[in-house]
Design a protein around this motif. Structure first.
Motif, PDB file in Angstrom:
ATOM      1  N   LYS A  36      38.494  45.133  28.958  1.00  0.00           N
ATOM      2  CA  LYS A  36      38.361  45.013  27.511  1.00  0.00           C
ATOM      3  C   LYS A  36      39.489  45.724  26.766  1.00  0.00           C
ATOM      4  N   ARG A  37      40.245  46.567  27.476  1.00  0.00           N
ATOM      5  CA  ARG A  37      41.330  47.322  26.849  1.00  0.00           C
ATOM      6  C   ARG A  37      42.697  46.679  27.056  1.00  0.00           C
ATOM      7  N   ILE A  38      42.757  45.615  27.829  1.00  0.00           N
ATOM      8  CA  ILE A  38      44.031  44.942  28.062  1.00  0.00           C
ATOM      9  C   ILE A  38      43.935  43.503  27.569  1.00  0.00           C
ATOM     10  N   SER A  39      45.101  42.891  27.387  1.00  0.00           N
ATOM     11  CA  SER A  39      45.137  41.474  26.990  1.00  0.00           C
ATOM     12  C   SER A  39      45.851  40.648  28.043  1.00  0.00           C
ATOM     13  N   ASN A  40      47.120  40.960  28.299  1.00  0.00           N
ATOM     14  CA  ASN A  40      47.879  40.208  29.296  1.00  0.00           C
ATOM     15  C   ASN A  40      48.165  41.021  30.557  1.00  0.00           C
ATOM     16  N   GLY A  41      47.393  42.076  30.776  1.00  0.00           N
ATOM     17  CA  GLY A  41      47.515  42.853  32.003  1.00  0.00           C
ATOM     18  C   GLY A  41      46.507  42.389  33.042  1.00  0.00           C
ATOM     19  N   LYS A  42      46.299  43.204  34.073  1.00  0.00           N
ATOM     20  CA  LYS A  42      45.330  42.896  35.122  1.00  0.00           C
ATOM     21  C   LYS A  42      44.638  44.181  35.553  1.00  0.00           C
ATOM     22  N   VAL A  43      43.400  44.027  35.987  1.00  0.00           N
ATOM     23  CA  VAL A  43      42.638  45.160  36.513  1.00  0.00           C
ATOM     24  C   VAL A  43      42.168  44.813  37.922  1.00  0.00           C
ATOM     25  N   TYR A  44      42.505  45.668  38.864  1.00  0.00           N
ATOM     26  CA  TYR A  44      42.064  45.519  40.249  1.00  0.00           C
ATOM     27  C   TYR A  44      40.989  46.569  40.535  1.00  0.00           C
ATOM     28  N   GLY A  45      40.008  46.196  41.311  1.00  0.00           N
ATOM     29  CA  GLY A  45      38.993  47.138  41.762  1.00  0.00           C
ATOM     30  C   GLY A  45      38.899  47.086  43.273  1.00  0.00           C
ATOM     31  N   VAL A  46      38.814  48.235  43.916  1.00  0.00           N
ATOM     32  CA  VAL A  46      38.621  48.273  45.369  1.00  0.00           C
ATOM     33  C   VAL A  46      37.429  49.161  45.689  1.00  0.00           C
ATOM     34  N   ASP A  47      36.701  48.767  46.711  1.00  0.00           N
ATOM     35  CA  ASP A  47      35.598  49.572  47.217  1.00  0.00           C
ATOM     36  C   ASP A  47      35.424  49.228  48.695  1.00  0.00           C
ATOM     37  N   TYR A  48      35.045  50.206  49.492  1.00  0.00           N
ATOM     38  CA  TYR A  48      34.881  49.903  50.912  1.00  0.00           C
ATOM     39  C   TYR A  48      33.469  49.456  51.254  1.00  0.00           C
ATOM     40  N   SER A  49      32.612  49.380  50.255  1.00  0.00           N
ATOM     41  CA  SER A  49      31.266  48.839  50.432  1.00  0.00           C
ATOM     42  C   SER A  49      31.270  47.349  50.101  1.00  0.00           C
ATOM     43  N   GLU A  50      30.864  46.538  51.056  1.00  0.00           N
ATOM     44  CA  GLU A  50      30.801  45.092  50.834  1.00  0.00           C
ATOM     45  C   GLU A  50      29.845  44.762  49.689  1.00  0.00           C
TER      46      GLU A  50
END
Length: 209
Positions: free
Chosen positions: A64-78
């Motif tokens: 919600k804070r970006i417009s033309n950027g990207k947000v990646y999320g990583v977690d080791y829990s499936e």
């Protein structure tokens, strides 16, 4: 019994109790996340990584804070990956959000990729903190920042404050002086620590030159 099952699923949520834990984290960490994000400026075109994204609420807030950027999320829990993808379904579909199953110790990204890396209430669980901080450092752009947020902060006046959780999960509450040394040893500069006296929260922001 319920409390213990929930706590045990804080490290790597799975199954029924893991689902309840993810729901609890999304709800319970919201205020902490909002407070911590006040200490970093997010630009519209930033490329951001949330480490230990859990149920995906922080990814949603960052999108919600970006417009033309990207947000990646990583977690080791499936399970966390699935829940985070579900919560961020629209952002995933349009390519604004990307959720991957991965460990902080081996991030599946090239060098100098992210303008900002966030980690909310996950640092305690990292398997090799000095190495893991260097792994994050590798993925940050020059001038990029790391933001860490904590509820479990050691208190010299009350050393047993978190003992039951520490013993059950095999983790330690964060010591601010030790954290600052670890960040510096990993190569970070301009390290700033912010505390919320009312809540006893801690936020650390550090930069890669």
């Amino acid at each position: 019994m319920k409390y213990h099952k929930l706590v045990e699923n804080a490290k790597k949520p799975s199954g029924f109790w893991g689902k309840l834990m993810i729901r609890s984290m999304n709800k319970g960490h919201g205020e902490l996340t909002d407070w911590a994000l006040c200490h970093v400026a997010v630009q519209p075109d930033n490329i951001i990584l949330d480490v230990g994204c859990g149920g995906g609420k922080t990814v949603d807030k960052l999108c919600k804070r970006i417009s033309n950027g990207k947000v990646y999320g990583v977690d080791y829990s499936e399970l966390c990956v699935k829940k985070s993808e579900s919560l961020n379904h629209k952002n995933v579909i349009c390519g604004k959000a990307h959720i991957l199953q991965a460990s902080v110790s081996e991030l599946p990204f090239e060098d100098n990729k992210f303008n900002l890396v966030t980690a909310i209430e996950t640092y305690y669980f990292w398997p090799d903190k000095p190495k893991d901080l260097k792994e994050i450092f590798r993925t940050l752009t020059p001038g990029g920042r790391l933001m860490l947020a904590f509820e479990m902060v050691s208190d010299a006046k009350n050393p047993d404050k978190w003992k039951s959780v520490e013993d059950r999960l095999g983790i330690k509450a964060v010591d601010s002086e030790e954290l600052e040394k670890e960040l510096s040893s990993a190569g970070f500069t301009d390290i700033k620590l912010f505390s919320n006296g009312e809540k006893d929260w801690l936020c650390a922001v550090a930069q890669k030159e």
